[in-house]
Design a protein around this motif. Structure first.
Motif, PDB file in Angstrom:
ATOM      1  N   ILE A   1       0.834  -1.207   0.000  1.00 14.88           N
ATOM      2  CA  ILE A   1       0.000   0.000   0.000  1.00 14.88           C
ATOM      3  C   ILE A   1       0.863   1.249   0.000  1.00 14.88           C
ATOM      4  CG2 ILE A   1      -1.647   1.349   1.361  1.00 14.88           C
ATOM      5  CD1 ILE A   1      -2.950  -1.260   2.215  1.00 14.88           C
ATOM      6  N   LEU A   2       1.942   1.247   0.784  1.00 14.96           N
ATOM      7  CA  LEU A   2       2.805   2.431   0.829  1.00 14.96           C
ATOM      8  C   LEU A   2       3.480   2.685  -0.518  1.00 14.96           C
ATOM      9  CD1 LEU A   2       4.369   1.965   4.376  1.00 14.96           C
ATOM     10  CD2 LEU A   2       2.782   3.769   3.650  1.00 14.96           C
ATOM     11  N   ALA A   3       3.842   1.624  -1.220  1.00 17.94           N
ATOM     12  CA  ALA A   3       4.427   1.799  -2.558  1.00 17.94           C
ATOM     13  C   ALA A   3       3.415   2.399  -3.513  1.00 17.94           C
ATOM     14  CB  ALA A   3       4.940   0.458  -3.078  1.00 17.94           C
ATOM     15  N   ALA A   4       2.172   1.917  -3.442  1.00 15.12           N
ATOM     16  CA  ALA A   4       1.128   2.464  -4.317  1.00 15.12           C
ATOM     17  C   ALA A   4       0.846   3.921  -3.973  1.00 15.12           C
ATOM     18  CB  ALA A   4      -0.141   1.633  -4.181  1.00 15.12           C
ATOM     19  N   ARG A   5       0.818   4.233  -2.705  1.00 15.28           N
ATOM     20  CA  ARG A   5       0.545   5.610  -2.270  1.00 15.28           C
ATOM     21  C   ARG A   5       1.623   6.576  -2.738  1.00 15.28           C
ATOM     22  NH1 ARG A   5       1.166   9.094   2.112  1.00 15.28           N
ATOM     23  NH2 ARG A   5      -0.757   9.990   2.993  1.00 15.28           N
ATOM     24  N   ALA A   6       2.872   6.081  -2.828  1.00 15.71           N
ATOM     25  CA  ALA A   6       3.969   6.929  -3.295  1.00 15.71           C
ATOM     26  C   ALA A   6       3.867   7.236  -4.785  1.00 15.71           C
ATOM     27  CB  ALA A   6       5.307   6.259  -2.990  1.00 15.71           C
ATOM     28  N   LEU A   7       3.176   6.364  -5.528  1.00 14.74           N
ATOM     29  CA  LEU A   7       3.080   6.520  -6.978  1.00 14.74           C
ATOM     30  C   LEU A   7       1.764   7.113  -7.445  1.00 14.74           C
ATOM     31  CD1 LEU A   7       4.576   3.059  -8.041  1.00 14.74           C
ATOM     32  CD2 LEU A   7       5.711   5.289  -8.168  1.00 14.74           C
ATOM     33  N   THR A   8       0.723   7.000  -6.628  1.00 13.76           N
ATOM     34  CA  THR A   8      -0.630   7.354  -7.045  1.00 13.76           C
ATOM     35  C   THR A   8      -1.307   8.201  -5.982  1.00 13.76           C
ATOM     36  OG1 THR A   8      -0.761   5.191  -8.129  1.00 13.76           O
ATOM     37  CG2 THR A   8      -2.822   6.400  -7.860  1.00 13.76           C
ATOM     38  N   ASP A   9      -2.071   9.156  -6.399  1.00 15.66           N
ATOM     39  CA  ASP A   9      -2.847   9.959  -5.460  1.00 15.66           C
ATOM     40  C   ASP A   9      -4.005   9.110  -4.927  1.00 15.66           C
ATOM     41  OD1 ASP A   9      -3.911  12.113  -4.034  1.00 15.66           O
ATOM     42  OD2 ASP A   9      -5.202  12.672  -5.707  1.00 15.66           O
ATOM     43  N   ILE A  10      -3.966   8.813  -3.626  1.00 14.51           N
ATOM     44  CA  ILE A  10      -5.031   8.017  -3.008  1.00 14.51           C
ATOM     45  C   ILE A  10      -5.548   8.787  -1.794  1.00 14.51           C
ATOM     46  CG2 ILE A  10      -5.692   5.760  -2.075  1.00 14.51           C
ATOM     47  CD1 ILE A  10      -3.219   4.559  -3.330  1.00 14.51           C
TER      48      ILE A  10
END
Length: 446
Positions: A278-287
């Motif tokens: 989740i942290l990797a996705a949050r770093a790449l995408t606005d969530i």
């Protein structure tokens, strides 16, 4: 025969030592445990324990809560609780070996005037015995309700302390048996103060077991392998392998072949793959956290079962909650010591987001990690209609297959020392620990 052979592993190491590679492999676990001991020294379970102990007897072993010198058994108990209370300690062999063994080893080694090299060898031996026993079980102890850290910890700590006391094979086998008869610990305590108490009592049990054996106290000669002995009594389905010969340490010590995993987050290790994902996705995408409609975490049934707290209201309970882990990652972009508190767990935003987290049970199991799915990941649905699938994570950061680098280990050590507020010179202590084979244990804290 198995009980006796384990005693022979101890006595052989007493005579000949272990190996340089094994001692080097032991250092990260020892260093990380000293860090978590210091970080946890002011937590409520530790301070309550210290009050309950009353006036501690004088001795040579340092306890980290009150920073006094006491007897080895008392120091092992207090420091074992402190090491495990934050759930920030290392992971291996289906539990937390260092949180039990290191407090016992450092306490007894200080009392005996042992060298750092002897302490490292004791750790290697205890780890070997722990690994020999836990890997004979095809089932998952957690699912039966056992806490493997304290169940196997008292035996591993007993073997390590027997090595420090330089016991012969017969007395070492009795120490191992005495450790086994003190084994205990329930998974239902996960998320409570008692979980860390179980680790501390296992550390203390190891000290007592070895001391008793040194004085001639005996245990059953076949207590490990007997049909009603240790392995079978704790086996979830009675399928423990009591016949396989012991691995030969001359072919490689277990610590060098299966090193510890160092935690990046102070939560159950079963949350770490999801946190990384989740942290990797949050770093790449606005969530935007306030736009999250639901989160579906994909993981195994076994890991989901251990993560038993679905709406935690304390920092301790939150450590065993995949709902909290996901919410913390999405809301704060981290899951550190400052997030694992009662106030954060009770935060209305956290509680609301946790209610929107669910698990999807995977049946695609890992061949290398008992009870784990091949990978963990999450699917996040947002109010604007977006569906975000996070990248599957097979090995969390800090896993032995994806280890933290030395600068990261050193940084964690410094952070933990500062969090504990003990006034310890972190750099000086860390330098001694990295050179532990050259340091007398009694001078470690000076």
């Amino acid at each position: 025969m198995l009980t006796r052979k384990l005693g022979e592993i101890v006595s052989s190491a007493v005579r000949s030592g272990t190996s340089e590679s094994a001692r080097e492999a032991a250092k990260p676990g020892i260093i990380d445990t000293v860090a978590t001991m210091l970080a946890g020294r002011r937590e409520a379970p530790v301070t309550i324990l210290l009050r309950a102990c009353g006036a501690l007897p004088a001795g040579a072993a340092k306890e980290v809560a009150g920073l006094s010198a006491t007897r080895a058994a008392e120091a092992a108990l207090i420091n074992g609780v402190a090491a495990h209370v934050l759930d920030f300690d290392d992971v291996a062999l289906r539990g937390h070996p260092s949180a039990v063994m290191v407090p016992a080893i450092l306490a007894l080694a200080a009392e005996l005037g042992s060298s750092g090299r002897e302490a490292l060898d004791a750790y290697v031996v205890g780890y070997q015995v722990w690994g020999e026993l836990v890997q004979r079980e095809p089932g998952m102890h957690h699912i039966k309700g056992w806490h493997p850290t304290s169940v196997f910890g008292s035996v591993g700590a007993a073997a390590a302390c027997a090595a420090l006391l330089r016991l012969d094979a017969g007395r070492a086998a009795h120490a191992i048996g005495l450790g086994a008869t003190q084994s205990a610990g329930l998974m239902a305590n996960f998320g409570s103060m008692s979980k860390s108490f179980q680790a501390g009592r296992a550390a203390q049990a190891g000290v007592w077991a070895a001391r008793l054996a040194q004085e001639g106290f005996t245990a059953g000669a076949d207590v490990i392998e007997h049909p009603q002995g240790f392995l079978n009594a704790f086996s979830p389905a009675g399928k423990a392998d009591t016949e396989r010969p012991l691995a030969d340490p001359a072919q490689g010590w277990t610590i060098a072949q299966q090193p510890v995993s160092i935690k990046k987050y102070p939560t159950c290790f079963y949350t770490h793959r999801t946190l990384d994902s989740i942290l990797a996705a949050r770093a790449l995408t606005d969530i935007p956290a306030d736009q999250v409609r639901d989160v579906q975490v994909h993981m195994s049934r076994e890991h989901a079962t251990v993560l038993r707290n679905h709406r935690p209201e304390t920092g301790l309970a939150a450590k065993f909650s995949i709902e909290f882990a996901a919410a913390s990652a999405l809301l704060f972009g981290r899951a550190g010591l400052s997030e694992l508190t009662d106030s954060v767990a009770q935060d209305a935003r956290v509680q609301a987001l946790m209610s929107r987290v669910s698990t999807v049970l995977s049946t695609d199991y890992s061949a290398e990690w008992q009870g784990a799915a091949v990978a963990d990941w999450a699917v996040i649905h947002l109010a604007d209609g977006r569906r975000i699938k996070t990248a599957p994570v097979t090995h969390a950061q800090g896993h032995a297959m994806r280890p933290l680098e030395k600068p990261d280990l050193d940084a964690k050590f410094g952070d933990c020392v500062r969090a504990g507020g003990a006034g310890v010179d972190a750099d000086r202590l860390l330098g001694k620990l990295w050179r532990l084979e050259d340091e007398p244990i009694c001078e470690l804290w000076s």
